[in-house]
Enzyme design. Structure first.
Site, PDB file in Angstrom:
ATOM      1  N   PRO A 152      -5.258  11.251   4.307  1.00 51.96           N
ATOM      2  CG  PRO A 152      -6.111  12.831   2.815  1.00 51.96           C
ATOM      3  CD  PRO A 152      -5.100  12.650   3.906  1.00 51.96           C
ATOM      4  CG  ASP A 153      -7.000   4.797   1.906  1.00 51.71           C
ATOM      5  OD1 ASP A 153      -6.865   4.889   0.670  1.00 51.71           O
ATOM      6  OD2 ASP A 153      -6.827   3.739   2.535  1.00 51.71           O
ATOM      7  CB  ILE A 154      -6.542   9.353  -2.427  1.00 52.62           C
ATOM      8  CG1 ILE A 154      -5.790  10.416  -1.607  1.00 52.62           C
ATOM      9  CG2 ILE A 154      -7.261  10.008  -3.590  1.00 52.62           C
ATOM     10  CD1 ILE A 154      -4.688  11.124  -2.367  1.00 52.62           C
ATOM     11  CG  ASN A 160       7.040   8.437  -1.821  1.00 50.04           C
ATOM     12  OD1 ASN A 160       7.336   8.466  -3.011  1.00 50.04           O
ATOM     13  ND2 ASN A 160       5.854   8.855  -1.371  1.00 50.04           N
ATOM     14  CE  LYS A 186      -3.183  -0.047  -2.220  1.00 46.27           C
ATOM     15  NZ  LYS A 186      -1.837   0.475  -2.407  1.00 46.27           N
ATOM     16  CE  LYS A 194      16.333  26.048   8.553  1.00 44.26           C
ATOM     17  NZ  LYS A 194      17.617  26.612   8.231  1.00 44.26           N
ATOM     18  CG  PHE A 228       0.287   1.309  -9.360  1.00 44.66           C
ATOM     19  CD1 PHE A 228      -0.727   1.794 -10.178  1.00 44.66           C
ATOM     20  CD2 PHE A 228       1.458   0.850  -9.941  1.00 44.66           C
ATOM     21  CE1 PHE A 228      -0.568   1.817 -11.548  1.00 44.66           C
ATOM     22  CE2 PHE A 228       1.620   0.872 -11.317  1.00 44.66           C
ATOM     23  CZ  PHE A 228       0.602   1.356 -12.119  1.00 44.66           C
ATOM     24  CG  ASP A 236       0.997   5.035   3.756  1.00 45.72           C
ATOM     25  OD1 ASP A 236       0.081   5.213   2.920  1.00 45.72           O
ATOM     26  OD2 ASP A 236       1.809   4.087   3.679  1.00 45.72           O
TER      27      ASP A 236
END
Ligand SMILES: Cc1cc2nc3c(=O)[nH]c(=O)nc-3n(C[C@H](O)[C@H](O)[C@H](O)COP(=O)(O)O)c2cc1C
Length: 401
Positions: A305-307, A209, A337, A288, A323, A278
């Site tokens: 995984p949602d840390i 990202n 959140k 490759k 954040f 995500d």
């Protein structure tokens, strides 16, 4: 204001050496004791007698001219000083510092000195922008030296550009800030995540990202300056490591999760500033993926995984800050959140706003705490945002005790 502080002022052989007189006057006005070290070439521009009169102290110009009452003076002075300020700093002294050359008193003192250092460069634009000078400055920054960037304008040589010694008022402001820095995070062990994780597609490609890591690194820098122990779990960035932080480099969300959970138990504050992917590939290719005759390729993604969620479950009485990078419904989404992830504070920003978000040096954030308080901050540098976040964290901790 600076009473009891002893500042060693290094003066080098540039045309701006005369400005050191004003710097001394302002430091003395603020109550500091000043000892001037002049290079031999600085004495071509301004006399030691002037500096001696203004500082009220003996001026050091020669490594070997130490009077008998002094012991090894570069060592004793290095133990006494609260700050080394070099203003103006030539390209030459910057190069010597960066390479550990100790062939005069100032460069020898630099090597012996373990305290805070500020360098205010002043030179011709071409010299300042020369790759050799840039490399030297970057090296010193990575070693923890602080720079007071030069201004842009008309230079003594008649050229126009960057390289003018920063305004004396700015130099004094920075000196005051660093010397009066509060150590209100001393004793805290802060775990910070930063950067954008990378999820492999195959050995040469990945999904990531736009995160630059600047916010997380600013948090680490500010926390260190305020006395905290910092562990920085960083996804790849192009930023220099904050000196003094325990660095843990990771690539993927899974690696970041592992390190966060491993380091969480010994932390008192956890700040998750990283932009964690995500999604990752359901099945990463170990060879490759070839173009061959293919017209398209479909990549099947699955959730990472949602840390933050896991950290929220395991946090106990640690303080957890998340954040939220949003593109709309900022406060509502951030409040959701905060609740879902069991955070104490959410730092929300609308990444579509000019001057906010990933690559920018500034940010426009809203702080939303677990008590429901919403605080909108103006556009600030990421370091200023970090200061505000720690002020808020300390308020929340105080209200807990
Ligand atoms: C008139 C004059 C002005 C100079 N101004 C600068 C300057 O502003 N910045 C700089 O880096 N060097 C400047 N120099 C070159 C330095 O004096 C030279 O690199 C010297 O070796 C620096 O020595 P020092 O770092 O030990 O003081 C100047 C030289 C002259 C003759």
């Amino acid at each position: 204001m600076l009473n009891g502080k002893h500042i060693v002022l290094g003066i080098t052989g540039g045309i701006a050496a005369f400005k050191s007189c004003e710097i001394v006057r302002e430091l003395k006005k603020a109550g500091a004791r000043v000892t001037a070290i002049m290079t031999k070439n600085a004495c071509q521009f301004i006399t030691p007698l002037t500096l001696q009169t203004l500082t009220g102290n003996r001026v050091i110009t020669d490594m070997f001219a130490t009077p008998s009452e002094f012991d090894v003076y570069h060592i004793t002075l290095s133990k006494e000083a609260d700050l080394l300020l070099v203003a103006p700093a030539t390209a030459n002294i910057i190069a010597k510092f960066a390479n550990g050359i100790a062939d005069d008193f100032l460069s020898t003192f630099y090597l012996a000195y373990k305290g805070k250092i500020f360098i205010a460069p002043a030179m011709n634009t071409n010299m300042y922008l020369h790759p050799a000078n840039k490399i030297n400055m970057e090296k010193l920054s990575s070693l923890g030296v602080n720079f007071i960037e030069p201004a842009t304008g008309e230079l003594a040589c008649g050229d126009e550009g960057v390289g003018k010694l920063a305004e004396v008022s700015l130099i004094i402001e920075k000196v005051k800030k660093i010397l009066l820095q509060k150590l209100d995070l001393k004793g805290e062990k802060i775990l910070i995540t930063a950067g954008g994780t990378q999820e492999a597609i195959d050995p040469v490609r990945y999904i990531t990202n736009r995160s630059s890591g600047k916010m997380g690194y600013a948090l680490a820098k500010v926390a260190l300056a305020r006395g905290a122990d910092v562990t920085l779990v960083s996804a790849p960035t192009s930023l220099p490591f904050p000196p003094g932080a325990k660095m843990i480099n990771v690539q993927s969300a899974s690696q970041m999760r592992e390190e966060v959970l491993e380091n969480l138990p010994e932390s008192t504050i956890i700040i998750k500033a990283a932009a964690v992917s995500d999604f990752k590939l359901k099945k990463e290719s170990y060879a490759k993926i070839k173009k061959d005759e293919k017209e398209s390729v479909t990549l099947e993604l699955e959730k990472t995984p949602d840390i933050l969620l896991e950290a929220g479950k395991k946090k106990g009485n640690r303080l957890l800050v998340g954040f939220a990078a949003e593109t709309g419904n900022l406060v509502k989404n951030a409040q959701k959140k905060l609740k879902e992830k069991n955070c104490d504070l959410i730092v929300a920003n609308d990444v579509t706003q000019l001057g906010a978000g990933f690559v920018s040096d500034t940010n426009i954030v809203t702080l939303i705490d677990r008590k429901g308080k919403v605080e909108e901050l103006p556009k600030l540098t990421k370091e200023e945002v970090a200061e505000k976040i720690f002020d808020k964290i300390l308020k929340l901790k105080k209200s807990d005790s």
